[in-house]
Design an enzyme around this catalytic site. Structure first.
Site, PDB file in Angstrom:
ATOM      1  CB  CYS A   1      45.494  54.725  -6.652  1.00 15.89           C
ATOM      2  SG  CYS A   1      45.916  55.070  -8.375  1.00 15.89           S
TER       3      CYS A   1
ATOM      4  CD  GLU B   1      42.788  44.132  -2.423  1.00 12.74           C
ATOM      5  OE1 GLU B   1      41.861  44.661  -1.851  1.00 12.74           O
ATOM      6  OE2 GLU B   1      42.674  43.610  -3.555  1.00 12.74           O
TER       7      GLU B   1
ATOM      8  CB  CYS C   1      47.783  40.706  -9.759  1.00 14.50           C
ATOM      9  SG  CYS C   1      47.187  42.384  -9.867  1.00 14.50           S
TER      10      CYS C   1
ATOM     11  CB  CYS D   1      39.889  46.108  -8.828  1.00 16.57           C
ATOM     12  SG  CYS D   1      40.051  45.203 -10.351  1.00 16.57           S
TER      13      CYS D   1
ATOM     14  CB  CYS E   1      40.150  55.183 -12.836  1.00 19.35           C
ATOM     15  SG  CYS E   1      41.745  55.423 -13.631  1.00 19.35           S
TER      16      CYS E   1
ATOM     17  CB  SER F   1      49.120  47.586 -15.778  1.00 24.08           C
ATOM     18  OG  SER F   1      47.914  48.180 -16.198  1.00 24.08           O
TER      19      SER F   1
ATOM     20  CB  CYS G   1      39.416  52.134 -10.228  1.00 23.78           C
ATOM     21  SG  CYS G   1      40.682  51.215  -9.353  1.00 23.78           S
TER      22      CYS G   1
ATOM     23  CG  HIS H   1      40.066  51.435 -19.184  1.00 22.73           C
ATOM     24  ND1 HIS H   1      40.353  50.137 -19.512  1.00 22.73           N
ATOM     25  CD2 HIS H   1      40.670  51.658 -17.996  1.00 22.73           C
ATOM     26  CE1 HIS H   1      41.097  49.600 -18.556  1.00 22.73           C
ATOM     27  NE2 HIS H   1      41.311  50.491 -17.627  1.00 22.73           N
TER      28      HIS H   1
HETATM   29  N1  SAH Z   1      47.155  52.066 -12.179  1.00 25.11           N
HETATM   30  C1  SAH Z   1      47.527  51.035 -13.101  1.00 25.11           C
HETATM   31  C2  SAH Z   1      47.552  49.627 -12.515  1.00 25.11           C
HETATM   32  C3  SAH Z   1      46.491  49.256 -11.517  1.00 25.11           C
HETATM   33  S1  SAH Z   1      44.861  49.072 -12.086  1.00 25.11           S
HETATM   34  C4  SAH Z   1      46.644  51.097 -14.312  1.00 25.11           C
HETATM   35  O1  SAH Z   1      45.759  51.953 -14.374  1.00 25.11           O
HETATM   36  O2  SAH Z   1      46.857  50.336 -15.233  1.00 25.11           O
HETATM   37  C5  SAH Z   1      44.907  47.578 -13.017  1.00 25.11           C
HETATM   38  C6  SAH Z   1      43.837  47.464 -14.082  1.00 25.11           C
HETATM   39  O3  SAH Z   1      42.563  47.167 -13.493  1.00 25.11           O
HETATM   40  C7  SAH Z   1      43.640  48.753 -14.861  1.00 25.11           C
HETATM   41  O4  SAH Z   1      43.498  48.459 -16.220  1.00 25.11           O
HETATM   42  C8  SAH Z   1      42.352  49.276 -14.267  1.00 25.11           C
HETATM   43  O5  SAH Z   1      41.739  50.194 -15.109  1.00 25.11           O
HETATM   44  C9  SAH Z   1      41.579  47.993 -14.090  1.00 25.11           C
HETATM   45  N2  SAH Z   1      40.407  48.067 -13.218  1.00 25.11           N
HETATM   46  C10 SAH Z   1      40.144  48.907 -12.204  1.00 25.11           C
HETATM   47  N3  SAH Z   1      38.949  48.665 -11.653  1.00 25.11           N
HETATM   48  C11 SAH Z   1      38.429  47.625 -12.336  1.00 25.11           C
HETATM   49  C12 SAH Z   1      37.218  46.887 -12.237  1.00 25.11           C
HETATM   50  N4  SAH Z   1      36.308  47.170 -11.315  1.00 25.11           N
HETATM   51  N5  SAH Z   1      37.016  45.870 -13.112  1.00 25.11           N
HETATM   52  C13 SAH Z   1      37.950  45.551 -14.034  1.00 25.11           C
HETATM   53  N6  SAH Z   1      39.116  46.203 -14.178  1.00 25.11           N
HETATM   54  C14 SAH Z   1      39.347  47.229 -13.336  1.00 25.11           C
END
Ligand code: SAH
Length: 341
Positions: free
Chosen positions: A110, A90, A103, A331, A114, A189, A117, A214
């Site tokens: 991945c 996406e 974006c 996301c 996390c 990021s 996520c 976070h």
């Molecule tokens: N892997 C990289 C980039 C992709 S994630 C990273 O971790 O930075 C991009 C951002 O979206 C990250 O800060 C991630 O923690 C955040 N993210 C993931 N799921 C999310 C959600 N449900 N709501 C808000 N931010 C989220």
């Protein structure tokens, strides 16, 4: 191989290796990236002679990705792409008053895992090629009939787990004869791959670095981000200090606000303590709830309090403006919906 995989330098090398004139590289770059040209077949590159075009056809493809769906709302469009091997990724287009930002995704799936996520629910299948990342921009520019002025690598995937392709991607989109997107308008990021942050400190482009923090303590970070078990906050902050020293650029810390997980007043004070003396800025992001995960977004009042504590303690902080809440948010949700994971 996609023609969009190649930086200008690599393309020059390709032509030299084939005993062709090297200016074909700049010619071809212009056919590929100039907004008024954007060829879809090598035969349209009319000032490149037929014999060379035929070789290009044999050695490269032009397009490797296609748009499957576009979800539209007022200031945002969300694109679902299909790749050549039928995988989906996406990209999200956001219309700002200062320009249009995209974006983009960097991997299929991945491996960072996390807990909060949606994208991380699916393990990495493969890295995206440089060309697949470049094409996300080209396809969106043509579909929405706009020019992308800002790029954030914050879609599906961990960019620093696809380091070399990310660097080539940046070189191509930043090049004046490529997409000419200013380095300061490009943001990478990462969840905090320490060795790559150190390597990136020597990457000679003035791009922005954002760190998905976070959590302000190792204990809490380990609960929600497995990468914290590999690199402690001490290691991470040290790497960032080195990065700051070498690049003289401010880093951004992303901090998603998750209800009752990382949003207490104590957490805010711990964050102030952690970031003391670091030239940075904190972006508080209201968590995007997704159906498959139990996490909830912090209450507006809690976010406001958290913000105030940082502000009072001289941390530069903003609350991220929200896009796309109504359209599968961000996301990884669009891809999940498509593949019903
Ligand atoms: N892997 C990289 C980039 C992709 S994630 C990273 O971790 O930075 C991009 C951002 O979206 C990250 O800060 C991630 O923690 C955040 N993210 C993931 N799921 C999310 C959600 N449900 N709501 C808000 N931010 C989220």
């Amino acid at each position: 191989m996609s023609i969009y995989d190649l930086t200008l330098e690599e393309l020059i090398e390709y032509f030299i290796n084939n005993n062709d004139k090297k200016f074909y590289a700049t010619e071809l770059f212009s056919w590929l990236y100039n907004k008024d040209k954007r060829i879809t077949s090598f035969d349209d590159a009319t000032n490149i002679k037929k014999e060379v075009r035929d070789r290009l056809k044999k050695d490269f493809v032009i397009s490797n990705i296609s748009i499957v769906t576009v979800e539209k709302a007022k200031d945002v469009r969300k694109y679902l792409f299909k790749l050549n091997d039928k995988e989906h990724i996406e990209a999200v287009l956001m219309y700002h008053d200062y320009g249009n930002s995209l974006c983009i995704s960097s991997q299929v799936g991945c491996n960072m895992g996390c807990k909060f996520c949606e994208s991380g629910r699916r393990k990495k299948v493969r890295n995206l090629t440089t060309g697949e990342m470049v094409e996300q921009i080209l396809k969106v520019e043509s579909d929405a009939d706009i020019r992308i002025s800002h790029v954030v690598i914050m879609g599906i995937g961990e960019p620093f787990d696809n380091y070399d392709n990310i660097c080539n991607f940046i070189k191509i989109i930043n090049h004046p004869k490529g997409l000419n997107i200013g380095a300061r308008h490009i943001t990478v990021s990462t969840c905090g791959l320490v060795p790559k942050i150190l390597e990136f400190a020597d990457f000679p482009y003035q791009v922005n670095l954002a760190i998905s923090l976070h959590a302000p303590t190792d204990e809490l970070r380990k609960e929600i981000m497995p990468i914290a078990k590999v690199y402690s906050l001490k290691d991470l902050i040290n790497a960032i200090k080195i990065y700051l020293e070498k690049t003289n650029r401010r880093v951004t810390f992303e901090y998603i606000m998750i209800d009752n997980v990382n949003d207490s007043e104590e957490n805010a004070l711990e964050l102030v303590h952690l970031l003391k003396g670091i030239n940075s800025y904190v972006n508080l992001i209201p968590y995007n709830e997704t159906d498959a995960l139990q996490y909830k977004r912090s209450k507006p009042l809690t976010i406001a309090k958290f913000y105030d504590i940082l502000k009072k303690n001289n941390v530069t902080v903003t609350i991220r403006r929200e896009f796309g809440g109504m359209i599968s948010a961000a996301c990884g949700q669009l891809r999940s919906k498509k593949e019903e994971l």
